[in-house]
Design a protein around this motif. Structure first.
Motif: not given
Length: 118
Positions: A1-19
Motif C-alpha cells: 500500500m502506498n504511503q502519501i504525506l500531505i503537507a497542507e496547512d488548511e485543515p479543511r483541505i488536508a482533511a478533504f484530500i486525506a479522506k
C-alpha cells in the motif's frame, strides 16, 4: 500500500484530500507545517509528497530545498494556489512531478497521484 504525506496547512483541505486518498486505498499522514513535513519525512518512508507551497514556518520551496540537499528522490506533487516560477527555476527540483492549482477536482488529483506512483 502506498504511503502519501500531505503537507497542507488548511485543515479543511488536508482533511478533504486525506479522506479521498484513504477511500482510494492509500495510507496517509498530514503535516501542517514545513518543519513537521520534513520531520515526518525523516522518521518514516513515504512514496509521494503532496506539497502546498504556502506552508507556515518553512514554505514549500524551503522544504524542496532541504529535500534536494539531502539527495531525497521522493516524487513531489505541488498542490498550491501559488503560481509556479518560470520553467528554468523549476527544473532545479527534479522531484517535482506535477503541479495542481487550487481549487482542483479530486478526480484530477487521484489521476495525478496514480500516474506518479507507478
Amino acid at each position: 500500500m502506498n504511503q502519501i504525506l500531505i503537507a497542507e496547512d488548511e485543515p479543511r483541505i488536508a482533511a478533504f484530500i486525506a479522506k479521498g486518498l484513504l477511500k482510494n486505498g492509500y495510507t496517509v499522514e498530514v503535516a501542517s507545517t514545513g518543519a513537521e513535513a520534513l520531520q515526518k519525512l525523516q522518521a518514516d518512508r513515504f512514496d509521494l509528497l503532496l506539497l502546498d507551497l504556502g506552508l507556515p514556518d518553512k514554505n514549500g520551496w524551503a522544504v524542496l530545498d532541504e529535500l534536494q540537499q539531502s539527495h531525497c528522490s521522493l516524487p513531489v506533487i505541488i498542490v498550491s494556489a501559488q503560481v509556479l516560477p518560470p520553467e528554468p527555476s523549476i527544473q532545479t527540483y527534479q522531484t517535482i512531478k506535477a503541479y495542481l492549482s487550487k481549487p482542483f477536482r479530486f478526480s484530477e488529483l487521484i489521476e495525478t497521484v496514480q500516474t506518479h506512483l507507478v
